[in-house]
Scaffold this motif. Structure first.
Motif, PDB file in Angstrom:
ATOM      1  N   ARG A 292       0.831  -1.195   0.000  1.00 28.63           N
ATOM      2  CA  ARG A 292       0.000   0.000   0.000  1.00 28.63           C
ATOM      3  C   ARG A 292       0.873   1.257   0.000  1.00 28.63           C
ATOM      4  O   ARG A 292       1.988   1.255   0.503  1.00 28.63           O
ATOM      5  N   LEU A 293       0.326   2.340  -0.551  1.00 27.84           N
ATOM      6  CA  LEU A 293       1.031   3.618  -0.592  1.00 27.84           C
ATOM      7  C   LEU A 293       0.303   4.633   0.278  1.00 27.84           C
ATOM      8  O   LEU A 293      -0.890   4.875   0.095  1.00 27.84           O
ATOM      9  N   ALA A 294       1.018   5.195   1.242  1.00 30.00           N
ATOM     10  CA  ALA A 294       0.465   6.258   2.078  1.00 30.00           C
ATOM     11  C   ALA A 294       0.782   7.600   1.437  1.00 30.00           C
ATOM     12  O   ALA A 294       1.906   7.838   0.987  1.00 30.00           O
ATOM     13  N   VAL A 295      -0.207   8.474   1.397  1.00 31.86           N
ATOM     14  CA  VAL A 295      -0.074   9.792   0.785  1.00 31.86           C
ATOM     15  C   VAL A 295      -0.199  10.839   1.883  1.00 31.86           C
ATOM     16  O   VAL A 295      -1.163  10.839   2.655  1.00 31.86           O
ATOM     17  N   LEU A 296       0.777  11.747   1.950  1.00 30.10           N
ATOM     18  CA  LEU A 296       0.822  12.756   2.999  1.00 30.10           C
ATOM     19  C   LEU A 296       0.845  14.158   2.405  1.00 30.10           C
ATOM     20  O   LEU A 296       1.125  14.333   1.230  1.00 30.10           O
ATOM     21  N   ASP A 297       0.583  15.140   3.236  1.00 26.45           N
ATOM     22  CA  ASP A 297       0.750  16.563   2.934  1.00 26.45           C
ATOM     23  C   ASP A 297      -0.125  17.023   1.767  1.00 26.45           C
ATOM     24  O   ASP A 297       0.246  16.923   0.601  1.00 26.45           O
ATOM     25  N   PHE A 298      -1.262  17.597   2.117  1.00 23.86           N
ATOM     26  CA  PHE A 298      -2.222  18.052   1.112  1.00 23.86           C
ATOM     27  C   PHE A 298      -2.301  19.583   1.077  1.00 23.86           C
ATOM     28  O   PHE A 298      -3.345  20.146   0.757  1.00 23.86           O
ATOM     29  N   GLY A 299      -1.188  20.235   1.399  1.00 20.03           N
ATOM     30  CA  GLY A 299      -1.169  21.693   1.419  1.00 20.03           C
ATOM     31  C   GLY A 299      -1.188  22.315   0.045  1.00 20.03           C
ATOM     32  O   GLY A 299      -1.836  23.335  -0.191  1.00 20.03           O
ATOM     33  N   ALA A 300      -0.458  21.713  -0.893  1.00 21.31           N
ATOM     34  CA  ALA A 300      -0.396  22.247  -2.260  1.00 21.31           C
ATOM     35  C   ALA A 300      -1.228  21.354  -3.162  1.00 21.31           C
ATOM     36  O   ALA A 300      -0.843  20.231  -3.465  1.00 21.31           O
ATOM     37  N   MET A 301      -2.371  21.853  -3.594  1.00 21.52           N
ATOM     38  CA  MET A 301      -3.276  21.051  -4.395  1.00 21.52           C
ATOM     39  C   MET A 301      -3.684  21.798  -5.658  1.00 21.52           C
ATOM     40  O   MET A 301      -3.859  23.024  -5.641  1.00 21.52           O
ATOM     41  N   TYR A 302      -3.850  21.040  -6.758  1.00 25.41           N
ATOM     42  CA  TYR A 302      -4.493  21.608  -7.935  1.00 25.41           C
ATOM     43  C   TYR A 302      -5.980  21.296  -7.819  1.00 25.41           C
ATOM     44  O   TYR A 302      -6.383  20.128  -7.724  1.00 25.41           O
ATOM     45  N   ARG A 303      -6.802  22.325  -7.795  1.00 23.26           N
ATOM     46  CA  ARG A 303      -8.256  22.167  -7.684  1.00 23.26           C
ATOM     47  C   ARG A 303      -8.896  22.388  -9.047  1.00 23.26           C
ATOM     48  O   ARG A 303      -8.797  23.473  -9.611  1.00 23.26           O
ATOM     49  N   HIS A 304      -9.547  21.360  -9.523  1.00 20.22           N
ATOM     50  CA  HIS A 304     -10.102  21.396 -10.872  1.00 20.22           C
ATOM     51  C   HIS A 304     -11.493  21.999 -10.886  1.00 20.22           C
ATOM     52  O   HIS A 304     -12.329  21.709 -10.021  1.00 20.22           O
TER      53      HIS A 304
END
Length: 429
Positions: A292-304
């Motif tokens: 499994r892959l853990a995904v961290l840090d959602f501060g910089a996001m592209y919002r569509h």
């Protein structure tokens, strides 16, 4: 530039000065026929050590410079890329922590004077220090371990200071070491997107949306947001092996597995959540032993923007065009060509030729040579590229995709890139 930024500018100015002196020495040795491989390697090692020492002691945008460069070091010649890979990758996991008293003050200001009662235990030593904040391990009263992300108290002021400094440092460094990269443009676009990382409420919303969108997917772990107030974000703790370690010592199976899930994340984020992870550098991922892959840090996001074509959809249509005429037609239909512009289709095809290799076969092995060829090809065709009107959403998403592809090249992962894209992009619409 603020007066307080002058000492930081003085530290940064040592980078191009030091590089200039070492390159002058190298040039003299080369002219005399005395520039051995060992001497050249030593010069680059000294440069990399200086970069780590200076950038590692700073926060804000300057640290982001080091993080992005650690991904793009694969465009450097193979003989010297390993030197920068080890030093600069450390910037993703290492920075000087904030003063403990200042951290406690942020916690007290934003969580209240009784903030310690929210936790059964709180480790004052950070487990990770990032460019704009740091993470502490804590335990909730019910026994659940959590990660407490605390923003540096002067992060906002430093971000303002770092804009000009980061552009200056990246332009100086890339002009000497990696002239194929447009250091000024990369740094300017990076700093424009950094401000949103200071908004922890927005980050918590994005993290929750991603967790919801991937909740039924057994291949991903998105930590749950437990609490968010002001400059403090408390999330479920996750373990796993940092992707930087997989890059350094991982097996072929681990590299390919991480590459597959990173590719899927890039293409499935918008269909599942309306967003794309905007900062996919190795420090933001962990690979579990079960794959499994853990995904961290959602501060910089592209919002569509809903009900509009995805920029990744556009990217695929452009790179799947089979000949110059089809490419021109696609670019014109997507609005990349202004009315009245009559482009050279063959030169435009050359502009996208190397970057499109990944979608031309069922599986593709990413590596440093691919990334170097892509950057060099885009540089040689830049004049025709200037005739294109790149939409702002495309530029933002393209940077995130470019960083992600840079990580795939670091992993040297072989992945079904084409199929993963086609699984999530409605190219028939």
């Amino acid at each position: 530039m603020r007066f307080q930024a002058l000492p930081r500018l003085a530290r940064l100015s040592t980078i191009p000065l030091g590089i200039g002196r070492r390159m002058a020495v190298a040039g003299g040795l080369k002219a005399l026929g005395r520039l051995t491989d060992e001497a050249s390697l030593d010069l680059h090692e000294r440069t990399a050590d200086q970069l780590f020492e200076v950038l590692g002691g700073l926060k804000g945008g300057v640290m982001k410079f080091g993080q992005v460069l650690s991904v793009y070091e694969t465009v450097l010649p193979p003989s010297i890329s390993a030197v920068y890979r080890e030093r600069l990758a450390r910037l993703q996991e290492a920075a000087q922590p904030e003063n403990a008293a200042r951290v406690r003050q942020v916690l007290e200001d934003d969580l209240g004077p009784d903030w310690q009662g929210l936790f059964a235990s709180f480790d004052p030593e950070p487990v990770a220090v990032a460019s704009l904040g740091q993470v502490h391990r804590a335990v909730l009263p019910d026994g659940r371990p959590v990660a407490v992300k605390v923003q540096h108290p002067d992060a906002r002021a430093q971000l303002l200071d770092d804009r000009d400094l980061t552009v200056f440092a990246m332009r100086c460094f890339t002009s000497v070491i990696a002239p194929e990269l447009d250091g000024r443009a990369l740094a300017t676009e990076l700093m424009d997107g950094l401000a949103q990382e200071l908004d922890y409420a927005q980050e918590a919303e994005a993290q929750t949306a991603f967790r919801t969108g991937f909740l039924d997917d057994p291949d991903y772990v998105i930590p749950e947001v437990m609490l968010q107030e002001g400059r403090v974000l408390v999330s479920e703790w996750v373990d796993g092996t940092p992707l930087a370690q997989i890059i350094a010592t991982g097996s072929r199976d681990q590299r390919d597995r991480a590459g597959l899930l990173l590719t899927r994340l890039m293409f499935s984020g918008i269909p599942r959540t309306g967003m794309m992870h905007g900062d996919p550098h190795p420090g933001n991922f962990r690979l579990f032993d079960d794959g499994r892959l853990a995904v961290l840090d959602f501060g910089a996001m592209y919002r569509h923007e809903p009900d509009t074509p995805s920029p990744l959809h556009k990217w695929m249509l452009i790179h799947l065009a089979e000949d110059p005429d089809e490419l021109v037609a696609v670019l014109r239909e997507l609005g990349f060509l202004r009315p009245g512009v009559r482009p050279d289709g063959a030169r435009l095809k050359a502009l996208f030729e190397h970057s499109g290799k990944a979608v031309q076969t069922e599986t593709f092995r990413f590596d440093g040579a691919y990334l170097r060829e892509t950057v060099e090809g885009m540089t040689s065709s830049m004049s025709v590229g200037l005739s294109l009107a790149f939409p702002p959403d495309y530029v933002h998403a393209q940077r995130a995709l470019g960083v992600g592809i840079g990580v795939l090249c670091q992993l040297e992962a072989e992945v079904p890139f084409q199929q993963e894209a086609l699984n999530w992009l409605p190219l028939g619409d």
